[in-house]
Design a protein around this motif. Structure first.
Motif, short mmCIF file in Angstrom:
data_model
loop_
_atom_site.label_atom_id
_atom_site.label_comp_id
_atom_site.label_asym_id
_atom_site.label_seq_id
_atom_site.Cartn_x
_atom_site.Cartn_y
_atom_site.Cartn_z
N SER A 81 -6.75 4.41 2.77
CA SER A 81 -5.68 3.92 1.88
C SER A 81 -5.59 2.40 1.94
O SER A 81 -6.08 1.76 2.89
CB SER A 81 -4.34 4.53 2.29
N GLY A 82 -4.94 1.84 0.93
CA GLY A 82 -4.85 0.39 0.79
C GLY A 82 -4.17 -0.29 1.97
O GLY A 82 -4.58 -1.37 2.39
N ASP A 83 -3.13 0.34 2.53
CA ASP A 83 -2.40 -0.30 3.63
C ASP A 83 -2.75 0.33 4.99
O ASP A 83 -2.03 0.10 5.98
CB ASP A 83 -0.89 -0.25 3.38
N LEU A 147 -8.35 6.31 -4.89
CA LEU A 147 -8.23 5.05 -5.64
C LEU A 147 -6.86 4.88 -6.31
O LEU A 147 -6.45 3.77 -6.62
CB LEU A 147 -9.34 4.96 -6.69
N GLU A 149 -3.37 4.04 -7.48
CA GLU A 149 -2.42 3.04 -6.97
C GLU A 149 -1.13 3.66 -6.50
O GLU A 149 -0.37 3.07 -5.74
CB GLU A 149 -2.12 2.01 -8.07
N GLY A 153 -3.88 4.13 -2.98
CA GLY A 153 -4.11 2.71 -3.28
C GLY A 153 -5.31 2.12 -2.57
O GLY A 153 -5.27 0.99 -2.10
N GLY A 155 -7.83 0.88 -3.63
CA GLY A 155 -8.44 -0.27 -4.32
C GLY A 155 -9.68 0.17 -5.06
O GLY A 155 -9.62 0.98 -5.96
N SER A 156 -10.86 -0.37 -4.64
CA SER A 156 -12.12 0.03 -5.27
C SER A 156 -12.97 0.76 -4.23
O SER A 156 -12.71 0.66 -3.02
CB SER A 156 -12.86 -1.20 -5.76
N GLU A 159 -14.29 -1.58 -1.56
CA GLU A 159 -13.36 -1.88 -0.47
C GLU A 159 -13.29 -0.73 0.53
O GLU A 159 -13.32 -0.95 1.75
CB GLU A 159 -11.96 -2.14 -1.03
N LYS A 163 -14.59 -0.91 4.44
CA LYS A 163 -13.69 -0.65 5.56
C LYS A 163 -14.29 0.38 6.52
O LYS A 163 -14.26 0.22 7.73
CB LYS A 163 -12.34 -0.16 5.04
#
Ligand code: HEC
Ligand code: HEC
Length: 345
Positions: A81-83, A147, A149, A153, A155-156, A159, A163
């Motif tokens: 996840s994004g965060d 992906l 949001e 989230g 991102g792409s 990313e 990670k």
């Protein structure tokens, strides 16, 4: 003379009787063989499943165990996840029936989902994924939420992959299974394989279907009979008691105008097809392990099974059920809780 005559008459009867006997034996053999053909060899009296609209969950699935293990790690991996805080398991907790028990799920940056989160248990048997069926496969489903949001989230893909690459263990695990290492397709493949391993066989009801008459009680059998006779079975059937068709929510009365506050998510399959006939149609959800996955419906509006059954009876069948029958149906639904990895859910 009279005596002799009678004796001769009876003597003539003997060949006639023998003839009839032979004809009967041939007819019986033929009849018996046809019966044997009609009853397939694998079918024994004990196998109730063959005559029922519900089939037991497969007892054993062949899956690549290493992929299942990697998929398990990814399913519980917040770095997707994004965060770095949300994993699939945040909203599909395997210890509480594969859901989050919330009316609506909490995604990245505390955003609320539009609909209630369904269980991931047995999702591998669904004919399509999501309430509106917009994902054809588990792979497509996983790709969308990583992906999204609103959900994770991530991102792409670049990313997400970068990670994961920072952790040499992932690089090693992926390379062991896939020649091209960490890619979006391989991430989706591993997660989907893990999800396919989340099947829950051997519920008491399945044991009954397999022929164990004593696996469920007389009351539970009565509940099953009510479930069939009221017509729940017309939509909730097959291996999952659902997951194999779309149906309009509100066939007999207008569920959505009664509930109010209609949102886009309530349009269901219409959002996917744009076809007016699909407005308010949803994938019929599975009723396997249903006692564990409240609240119910795509809008999470029913807190208890009793409420859900009343709504179903009213809007899907145009009926009001006596309290005793609702109680019996609940007893039947409880028998649908299965086992995961050999342990009861
Ligand atoms: C923020 C909470 C949340 C997260 C995180 C999340 N999901 Fe979900 N999941 C949901 C909700 C809500 C739905 C229903 C969405 C819909 O139908 O539009 C859903 C639907 C599904 C379905 C469809 C099941 C069915 O019966 O149609 C599967 C499978 C699934 N999620 C797997 C996953 C996987 C795999 C991940 C991680 C990659 C994941 N979910 C991450 C909330 C979440
Ligand atoms: C005409 C088809 C149809 C009939 C008949 C029907 N259902 Fe449903 N059922 C559905 C659909 C579609 C949903 C999903 C509705 C939604 O949330 O949008 C559903 C949802 C449910 C749910 C909630 C599942 C969940 O995970 O949220 C339960 C429980 C349920 N039905 C039980 C029953 C029972 C018991 C009966 C008989 C009294 C019945 N249904 C009759 C189509 C039907």
């Amino acid at each position: 003379m009279i005596f002799k005559n009678k004796f001769i008459k009876r003597f003539y009867l003997i060949p006639i009787l023998i003839f009839c006997g032979v004809v009967f034996i041939f007819w019986w053999q033929d009849f018996w063989q046809t019966q044997q053909l009609l009853i397939a060899p694998s079918e024994s009296k004990a196998n109730i499943a063959l005559h029922e609209p519900i089939q037991p969950i497969t007892l054993q699935l062949e899956l690549n165990e290493s992929k299942v293990k990697l998929g398990d790690k990814l399913f519980h991996e917040p770095r997707l996840s994004g965060d770095n805080k949300i994993s699939c398991a945040s909203c599909h907790n395997l210890n509480i029936g594969g859901t989050d028990r919330l009316v609506r799920s909490i995604g990245i940056q505390k955003q609320l989902s539009f609909v209630n989160s369904p269980t991931v248990f047995n999702s591998g048997f669904n004919f399509k994924q999501f309430w509106d069926g917009r994902a054809e496969t588990l792979e497509a489903q996983a790709g969308e939420v990583i992906l999204s949001e609103r959900v994770m989230g991530g991102g792409s893909w670049l990313e997400v992959i970068n990670k994961l690459k920072q952790f040499s263990k992932y690089d090693f695990w992926f390379r062991e299974l896939y020649p091209d290492g960490i890619t979006s397709d391989n991430i989706k493949d591993a997660i989907a394989t893990f999800e396919r391993s989340l099947y829950t066989p051997n519920s008491r009801f399945d044991q009954f279907l397999h022929g164990n008459q004593n696996a469920i009680t007389e009351e539970e059998k009565q509940g099953y009979r009510r479930f069939k006779s009221y017509g729940c079975i017309s939509c909730h059937q097959g291996m999952l008691l659902g997951g194999n068709m779309f149906q309009t929510f509100g066939l007999f009365e207008d569920y959505f105008s009664d509930r109010g506050k209609v949102t886009k998510a309530d349009f269901g399959q219409f959002n996917v097809t744009g076809d007016e006939r699909d407005r308010y149609a949803f994938k019929v959800p599975s009723l396997r392990n249903i006692v564990l996955t409240s609240p119910y419906f795509h809008d999470g509006s029913a807190e208890t099974l009793e409420e859900a059954i009343k709504v179903m009876a009213k809007y899907q069948l145009g009926r009001q059920l006596p309290q005793t029958d609702i109680a019996l149906i609940i007893k039947f639904l409880i028998t649908l809780t299965g086992e995961y990895q050999g342990k009861p859910l």
